[in-house]
Scaffold this active site. Structure first.
Site, PDB file in Angstrom:
ATOM      1  N   CYS A 164       0.868  -1.182   0.000  1.00  0.00           N
ATOM      2  CA  CYS A 164       0.000   0.000   0.000  1.00  0.00           C
ATOM      3  C   CYS A 164       0.900   1.226   0.000  1.00  0.00           C
ATOM      4  O   CYS A 164       2.030   1.185   0.494  1.00  0.00           O
ATOM      5  CB  CYS A 164      -0.897  -0.017   1.235  1.00  0.00           C
ATOM      6  SG  CYS A 164      -2.035   1.389   1.352  1.00  0.00           S
ATOM      7  N   TYR A 244      -7.759   6.954   6.344  1.00  0.00           N
ATOM      8  CA  TYR A 244      -8.909   6.048   6.321  1.00  0.00           C
ATOM      9  C   TYR A 244      -9.589   5.965   7.685  1.00  0.00           C
ATOM     10  O   TYR A 244     -10.752   5.540   7.768  1.00  0.00           O
ATOM     11  CB  TYR A 244      -8.467   4.650   5.875  1.00  0.00           C
ATOM     12  CG  TYR A 244      -8.170   4.568   4.401  1.00  0.00           C
ATOM     13  CD1 TYR A 244      -9.186   4.329   3.475  1.00  0.00           C
ATOM     14  CD2 TYR A 244      -6.878   4.751   3.914  1.00  0.00           C
ATOM     15  CE1 TYR A 244      -8.915   4.262   2.120  1.00  0.00           C
ATOM     16  CE2 TYR A 244      -6.602   4.690   2.569  1.00  0.00           C
ATOM     17  CZ  TYR A 244      -7.619   4.444   1.672  1.00  0.00           C
ATOM     18  OH  TYR A 244      -7.349   4.382   0.327  1.00  0.00           O
TER      19      TYR A 244
END
Length: 421
Positions: A164, A244
């Site tokens: 990621c 997030y």
């Protein structure tokens, strides 16, 4: 060295190719194969990729193909960056959950589950075909939801590491604010994919001085603005959550925002049309500035570093990756996939020791890990009841009326991708 990118027709790909070209001494790629079933897009992206290599004097060869088996044959590593259903499916993932008052997002909540259900069977089929043609190849997964997809790959016995760009993006931002080179910044990064916290920022390596308190004191307003969280929240936590976490810490506020503006999928789809028009220009031989708004910042550097460590002979290098827990976080199962700093080498990724985790974060990690267990079970075996249980377990949902309504919508919007529906 041969590398294959599955999903090579993505508008992301020139970012990756630019990294391969610039960092050729770190990762000497002789052949780069771009695989994608969308032949038209693939040729546009492949043409630009060749021009980028030529402009930067890279001697490697770039091959484009829609034949997966041909593309992965003999590859040393296979990078997965596919999107099953394209931006149209993403648009649905980001909209129908809002009808139930829940966050609509492509990697978490109900939308994230929908993407996992579409994606896991496709990725496992690709991985099996890689294993048949070249069982020694590493699989680097950049396909979301990375944690669930990587767990599926590892559960099936594949040589896989998840990647990621959140951590490398924060590393670069922190380095700029501290006035040091990125390589000097080591993050105490802990959590699951898209559910992580920076609990320390160290200069010089894992044992370096922790400058996170100073970073928050001097740059807290800027960091909070980037995360779209109030500065007092960061001060009280004393850590930097990934952006997030806003879906959890400000769920209702986010739902109100998402309900009153175009979806991110619609923005990206429009951007992709512009990018493909640019890629068609035979005079373009570098990644356009617009690509930075598409997402995936620093993806190329992270991918090059990871592939170089997995394929090289230089010993271990530290990098934030998604890999098996194996006791690193004792409150999670051994086969959970966590996102932490790891020593990466030809043998794979070995997580570094992590200090005791505050229950505030450990509890949420445990909850989401349980959801991921159920989500993977639903992706592998199908069935309405398994989908319902996964949704009920997710901390962004958690009520049976929501879970029932979301189950119906998920199946209705994804029936063509679900063999069991």
């Amino acid at each position: 060295m041969k590398l294959t990118v599955v999903g090579g027709g993505s508008t992301y790909t020139p970012e990756l190719v630019d990294g391969f070209a610039r960092l050729r001494d770190t990762l000497p790629v002789e052949e780069l194969v771009l695989v994608d079933p969308a032949a038209g897009r693939l040729e546009l992206v492949g043409g630009l990729a060749r021009r980028i290599f030529a402009r930067q004097g890279h001697p490697g060869r770039i091959v484009t193909t829609s034949d997966l088996d041909r593309g992965v044959e003999g590859a040393d590593a296979v990078l997965l960056q596919l999107r099953v259903g394209g931006q149209a499916a993403r648009e649905q993932d980001e909209t129908w959950p809002l009808e139930c008052g829940c966050v609509g997002q492509e990697t978490t909540g109900a939308g994230g589950l929908a993407k996992a259900l579409r994606t896991v069977p496709v990725v496992l089929d690709i991985a099996e075909r890689v294993r048949r043609t070249n069982p020694d190849a590493w699989i680097i997964d950049f396909t979301n939801p990375v944690g669930i997809v990587t767990r599926a790959l590892l559960k099936a016995g594949h040589k896989a590491v998840g990647l990621c760009n959140v951590a490398i993006g924060l590393q670069r931002k922190f380095a700029a604010r501290l006035g040091v080179m990125p390589a000097e910044v080591h993050l105490d990064h802990v959590g699951l994919n898209h559910l992580t916290w920076e609990t320390g920022v160290r200069l010089g390596g894992p044992s370096g001085a922790d400058v996170l308190p100073k970073l928050l004191a001097d740059h807290g307003d800027t960091i909070a603005a980037d995360l779209r969280l109030p500065r007092p929240v960061l001060d009280r936590l004393g850590v930097v959550p990934s952006y997030y976490l806003r879906y959890y810490y400000a769920h209702d506020e986010v739902v109100r925002e998402l309900s009153t503006k175009p979806s991110r999928a619609a923005e990206v789809a429009a951007m992709e049309r512009q990018l493909l028009d640019m890629y068609a220009d035979p005079a373009l031989d570098e990644k356009p500035a617009l690509l930075a708004r598409r997402g995936g910042a620093f993806y190329s550097e992270a991918a090059v570093d990871l592939a170089a460590s997995l394929l090289g002979d230089g010993g271990s290098a530290y990098q934030v990756v998604n890999t098996l827990n194996q006791g690193t976080l004792p409150f999670l199962p051994a086969d959970a996939v966590i996102e932490v700093q790891a020593a990466v080498s030809r043998q794979g990724a070995t997580p570094l020791p992590v200090p005791a985790v505050d229950p505030l974060y450990a509890g949420l990690m445990a909850n989401v890990t349980a959801y991921e267990d159920l989500a993977l079970d639903a992706a592998l075996r199908g069935g309405r009841d398994r989908v319902f249980k996964a949704l009920l377990a997710h901390p962004l949902i958690g009520q049976y009326e929501y879970a029932e309504a979301l189950t119906d919508r998920l199946i209705a919007h994804n029936r063509e991708h679900l063999a069991w529906a």
